[in-house]
Design a protein around this motif. Structure first.
Motif, PDB file in Angstrom:
ATOM      1  N   VAL A 217       6.260   7.488   5.289  1.00 56.42           N
ATOM      2  CA  VAL A 217       6.377   6.557   3.893  1.00 56.42           C
ATOM      3  C   VAL A 217       6.931   5.134   4.310  1.00 56.42           C
ATOM      4  CG1 VAL A 217       6.431   8.480   2.232  1.00 56.42           C
ATOM      5  CG2 VAL A 217       8.460   7.353   2.550  1.00 56.42           C
ATOM      6  N   MET A 218       7.540   5.156   5.677  1.00 56.06           N
ATOM      7  CA  MET A 218       7.905   3.679   6.050  1.00 56.06           C
ATOM      8  C   MET A 218       7.005   3.046   7.238  1.00 56.06           C
ATOM      9  SD  MET A 218      11.993   4.318   5.422  1.00 56.06           S
ATOM     10  CE  MET A 218      12.171   2.498   5.381  1.00 56.06           C
ATOM     11  N   ALA A 219       7.058   1.708   7.136  1.00 56.16           N
ATOM     12  CA  ALA A 219       6.232   1.066   8.446  1.00 56.16           C
ATOM     13  C   ALA A 219       6.872  -0.396   8.244  1.00 56.16           C
ATOM     14  CB  ALA A 219       4.502   0.927   7.619  1.00 56.16           C
ATOM     15  N   SER A 220       6.516  -0.877   9.437  1.00 55.95           N
ATOM     16  CA  SER A 220       6.888  -2.365   9.814  1.00 55.95           C
ATOM     17  C   SER A 220       5.818  -3.150   9.111  1.00 55.95           C
ATOM     18  CB  SER A 220       7.137  -2.770  11.166  1.00 55.95           C
ATOM     19  OG  SER A 220       5.708  -2.615  11.783  1.00 55.95           O
ATOM     20  N   LEU A 221       6.192  -4.436   8.894  1.00 57.62           N
ATOM     21  CA  LEU A 221       5.361  -5.386   8.170  1.00 57.62           C
ATOM     22  C   LEU A 221       4.041  -5.739   9.161  1.00 57.62           C
ATOM     23  CD1 LEU A 221       5.086  -7.459   6.098  1.00 57.62           C
ATOM     24  CD2 LEU A 221       6.367  -9.289   7.425  1.00 57.62           C
ATOM     25  N   ASN A 222       4.404  -5.623  10.496  1.00 60.10           N
ATOM     26  CA  ASN A 222       3.126  -6.009  11.359  1.00 60.10           C
ATOM     27  C   ASN A 222       2.046  -4.600  11.266  1.00 60.10           C
ATOM     28  OD1 ASN A 222       3.630  -8.178  12.503  1.00 60.10           O
ATOM     29  ND2 ASN A 222       4.864  -7.344  14.182  1.00 60.10           N
ATOM     30  N   GLU A 223       2.635  -3.426  10.934  1.00 60.76           N
ATOM     31  CA  GLU A 223       1.700  -2.304  10.673  1.00 60.76           C
ATOM     32  C   GLU A 223       0.840  -2.466   9.371  1.00 60.76           C
ATOM     33  OE1 GLU A 223       4.321   1.364  13.180  1.00 60.76           O
ATOM     34  OE2 GLU A 223       5.179   0.482  11.330  1.00 60.76           O
ATOM     35  N   LEU A 224       1.606  -3.048   8.804  1.00 63.56           N
ATOM     36  CA  LEU A 224       0.938  -3.115   7.125  1.00 63.56           C
ATOM     37  C   LEU A 224      -0.124  -3.945   7.255  1.00 63.56           C
ATOM     38  CD1 LEU A 224       4.192  -2.218   5.128  1.00 63.56           C
ATOM     39  CD2 LEU A 224       2.095  -0.692   5.612  1.00 63.56           C
ATOM     40  N   ILE A 225       0.137  -5.356   7.632  1.00 59.05           N
ATOM     41  CA  ILE A 225      -0.516  -6.178   7.505  1.00 59.05           C
ATOM     42  C   ILE A 225      -1.615  -6.747   8.633  1.00 59.05           C
ATOM     43  CG2 ILE A 225       0.894  -7.420   5.718  1.00 59.05           C
ATOM     44  CD1 ILE A 225       1.625  -9.567   7.888  1.00 59.05           C
TER      45      ILE A 225
ATOM     46  N   ASP B  64       0.819  -1.333  -0.027  1.00 55.02           N
ATOM     47  CA  ASP B  64       0.037  -0.052   0.137  1.00 55.02           C
ATOM     48  C   ASP B  64       0.746   1.241  -0.020  1.00 55.02           C
ATOM     49  OD1 ASP B  64      -2.308  -1.431   0.045  1.00 55.02           O
ATOM     50  OD2 ASP B  64      -2.586  -1.606   2.070  1.00 55.02           O
ATOM     51  N   GLY B  65       2.075   1.408  -0.638  1.00 52.93           N
ATOM     52  CA  GLY B  65       2.634   2.500  -0.822  1.00 52.93           C
ATOM     53  C   GLY B  65       3.608   2.528   0.407  1.00 52.93           C
ATOM     54  N   LYS B  66       3.925   1.599   1.227  1.00 57.08           N
ATOM     55  CA  LYS B  66       4.782   2.070   2.395  1.00 57.08           C
ATOM     56  C   LYS B  66       5.778   1.068   2.570  1.00 57.08           C
ATOM     57  CE  LYS B  66       1.496   4.549   5.357  1.00 57.08           C
ATOM     58  NZ  LYS B  66       1.152   4.903   6.810  1.00 57.08           N
ATOM     59  N   LYS B  67       7.015   1.509   2.348  1.00 55.61           N
ATOM     60  CA  LYS B  67       8.022   0.686   2.471  1.00 55.61           C
ATOM     61  C   LYS B  67       8.440   0.043   3.736  1.00 55.61           C
ATOM     62  CE  LYS B  67      13.386   0.941   1.732  1.00 55.61           C
ATOM     63  NZ  LYS B  67      14.374   1.629   1.047  1.00 55.61           N
ATOM     64  N   PHE B  68       8.728  -1.283   3.771  1.00 54.45           N
ATOM     65  CA  PHE B  68       8.992  -2.163   4.871  1.00 54.45           C
ATOM     66  C   PHE B  68      10.335  -3.106   4.666  1.00 54.45           C
ATOM     67  CE2 PHE B  68       6.717  -4.992   2.137  1.00 54.45           C
ATOM     68  CZ  PHE B  68       7.640  -6.258   2.227  1.00 54.45           C
ATOM     69  N   ALA B  69      10.956  -2.975   3.572  1.00 53.16           N
ATOM     70  CA  ALA B  69      12.173  -3.724   3.044  1.00 53.16           C
ATOM     71  C   ALA B  69      12.898  -2.941   2.166  1.00 53.16           C
ATOM     72  CB  ALA B  69      11.638  -4.956   2.702  1.00 53.16           C
ATOM     73  N   GLY B  70      14.059  -3.494   2.123  1.00 50.02           N
ATOM     74  CA  GLY B  70      15.057  -3.110   0.817  1.00 50.02           C
ATOM     75  C   GLY B  70      16.090  -4.046   0.503  1.00 50.02           C
TER      76      GLY B  70
ATOM     77  N   TYR C 169      16.657  -6.347   4.161  1.00 44.55           N
ATOM     78  CA  TYR C 169      16.090  -6.093   5.485  1.00 44.55           C
ATOM     79  C   TYR C 169      14.736  -5.904   5.651  1.00 44.55           C
ATOM     80  CZ  TYR C 169      15.703  -1.213   4.491  1.00 44.55           C
ATOM     81  OH  TYR C 169      15.179   0.001   4.113  1.00 44.55           O
ATOM     82  N   LEU C 170      14.156  -6.780   6.486  1.00 43.57           N
ATOM     83  CA  LEU C 170      12.722  -6.716   6.726  1.00 43.57           C
ATOM     84  C   LEU C 170      12.196  -6.046   8.152  1.00 43.57           C
ATOM     85  CD1 LEU C 170      12.028 -10.368   5.574  1.00 43.57           C
ATOM     86  CD2 LEU C 170      11.262  -8.546   4.373  1.00 43.57           C
ATOM     87  N   CYS C 171      11.632  -4.888   8.023  1.00 35.20           N
ATOM     88  CA  CYS C 171      11.362  -4.395   9.273  1.00 35.20           C
ATOM     89  C   CYS C 171       9.921  -4.968   9.822  1.00 35.20           C
ATOM     90  CB  CYS C 171      11.045  -3.079   8.927  1.00 35.20           C
ATOM     91  SG  CYS C 171      12.521  -2.022   8.821  1.00 35.20           S
ATOM     92  N   VAL C 172      10.132  -6.108  10.454  1.00 34.33           N
ATOM     93  CA  VAL C 172       9.054  -6.941  10.858  1.00 34.33           C
ATOM     94  C   VAL C 172       8.255  -6.268  12.148  1.00 34.33           C
ATOM     95  CG1 VAL C 172       8.513  -9.343  11.812  1.00 34.33           C
ATOM     96  CG2 VAL C 172      10.286  -8.995  10.111  1.00 34.33           C
ATOM     97  N   GLU C 173       9.120  -5.760  13.220  1.00 33.35           N
ATOM     98  CA  GLU C 173       8.234  -5.633  14.514  1.00 33.35           C
ATOM     99  C   GLU C 173       8.509  -4.037  14.546  1.00 33.35           C
ATOM    100  OE1 GLU C 173       9.153  -8.009  17.980  1.00 33.35           O
ATOM    101  OE2 GLU C 173      10.164  -9.641  16.343  1.00 33.35           O
ATOM    102  N   GLY C 174       7.850  -3.451  15.534  1.00 38.08           N
ATOM    103  CA  GLY C 174       8.079  -2.152  15.961  1.00 38.08           C
ATOM    104  C   GLY C 174       7.492  -1.022  14.778  1.00 38.08           C
ATOM    105  N   SER C 175       8.064   0.091  15.000  1.00 37.23           N
ATOM    106  CA  SER C 175       7.488   1.323  14.088  1.00 37.23           C
ATOM    107  C   SER C 175       8.452   1.745  12.909  1.00 37.23           C
ATOM    108  CB  SER C 175       7.392   2.553  14.880  1.00 37.23           C
ATOM    109  OG  SER C 175       6.785   3.866  14.106  1.00 37.23           O
ATOM    110  N   GLY C 176       8.107   1.607  11.707  1.00 45.31           N
ATOM    111  CA  GLY C 176       8.780   1.963  10.708  1.00 45.31           C
ATOM    112  C   GLY C 176       9.042   3.252  10.573  1.00 45.31           C
ATOM    113  N   SER C 177       8.111   4.018  10.999  1.00 46.24           N
ATOM    114  CA  SER C 177       8.348   5.626  10.786  1.00 46.24           C
ATOM    115  C   SER C 177       9.297   6.141  11.859  1.00 46.24           C
ATOM    116  CB  SER C 177       6.933   6.234  11.143  1.00 46.24           C
ATOM    117  OG  SER C 177       6.376   6.020  11.990  1.00 46.24           O
ATOM    118  N   GLU C 178       9.097   5.606  13.100  1.00 45.34           N
ATOM    119  CA  GLU C 178      10.206   5.823  14.133  1.00 45.34           C
ATOM    120  C   GLU C 178      11.675   5.776  13.663  1.00 45.34           C
ATOM    121  OE1 GLU C 178       9.460   4.090  17.850  1.00 45.34           O
ATOM    122  OE2 GLU C 178       7.430   5.074  18.074  1.00 45.34           O
TER     123      GLU C 178
END
Length: 273
Positions: A212-220, A153-159, A174-183
């Motif tokens: 524009v960044m989020a963790s996987l948990n935040e997104l799903i 949905d337009g928010k990055k969680f991995a590169g 890298y996969l941002c799984v837990e926590g806050s991607g925006s932080e």
């Protein structure tokens, strides 16, 4: 890209817990070692999982910021250890909620293009997360932006990045799984603010927009842990070939010691500049 992923034997090397207290420099050395071993057909293709705590991995361009020493001191005040890698790419946040995966292939019998490496990792992540609709394109305003930023949905969680050495190719994500991607993104936003202090530079550093960044948990909308994803990764690998879960033997550790010393020496030179 499924042909690349389907291998007779896959090696699985899990360092998602054991690497946490170590420096990310150890992982650079680990992947260099695997590039040689896999590239020279001394090891099967390998999936390595790894996690490091509270570090920011900087690229060469980051280290050329006008006020880099002040920017690195800021990271330390926030509880993060800055590390400089002797390669391309820009600043990336690592912590216990970020899972890193390395898929290591050999080019001994057939060359592999840059895009083929990226597409193989994208295909693997889609197998890993069947419940998500994952897209790959550059997310402007993210840290370490690239054409294979993974987003939902337009928010990055991995590169994704790549390392090539001795006919081996390590495709790393890298996969941002837990926590806050925006932080995490806000930390890098402030890092660049400290490092630039509005000075004009030849290199265009990213203008970070944390939203524009989020963790996987935040997104799903789930509560997955890093270890949940590690288990999924093993299970996906088992559908692609026979899995051998092995760490380094004595001879492989000797090669690792060589690459680790090389990485440490290079990092020391970078920090001395």
């Amino acid at each position: 890209m499924m042909a690349l992923l389907q291998q007779p034997i896959w090696r699985f090397y899990d360092q998602s817990i054991s690497a946490i207290p170590t420096s990310p420099l150890t992982s650079f050395a680990m992947d260099d070692t695997l590039c040689e071993l896999v590239g020279q057909l001394q090891s099967p293709p390998t999936l390595r999982t790894w996690v490091h705590d509270a570090s920011v991995v900087l690229g060469i361009q980051d280290h050329r910021l006008p006020y880099i020493q002040q920017a690195m001191r800021y990271l330390v005040t926030q509880g993060y250890q800055p590390i400089v890698r002797n390669s391309g790419g820009l600043a990336v946040v690592l912590d216990k909620g970020v899972l890193n995966l390395s898929l290591v292939f050999s080019e001994q019998t057939k060359a592999m293009s840059i895009d083929e490496g990226y597409e193989a990792m994208l295909a693997f992540i889609r197998l890993l997360l069947p419940e998500a609709t994952i897209e790959a394109y550059e997310i402007e305003g993210s840290y370490c932006p690239g054409s294979y930023d993974l987003s939902i949905d337009g928010k990055k969680f991995a590169g994704i990045s790549q390392r090539r050495l001795r006919q081996g190719v390590a495709v790393q994500i890298y996969l941002c799984v837990e926590g806050s991607g925006s932080e995490r993104a806000a930390l890098i936003e402030k890092f660049y603010a400290q490092g630039l202090q509005q000075q004009v530079t030849k290199f265009s550093y990213p203008v970070i927009r944390p939203q524009v960044m989020a963790s996987l948990n935040e997104l799903i909308g789930q509560s997955l842990t890093v270890q949940d994803i590690v288990v999924r990764a093993y299970r996906v690998l088992a559908t692609l070939g026979q899995v051998q879960a092995t760490s380094f033997n004595a001879e492989e550790n000797t090669r690792y010691a060589f690459y680790l010393q090389r990485v440490l020496d290079r990092n020391a030179k970078m920090l001395a500049k």
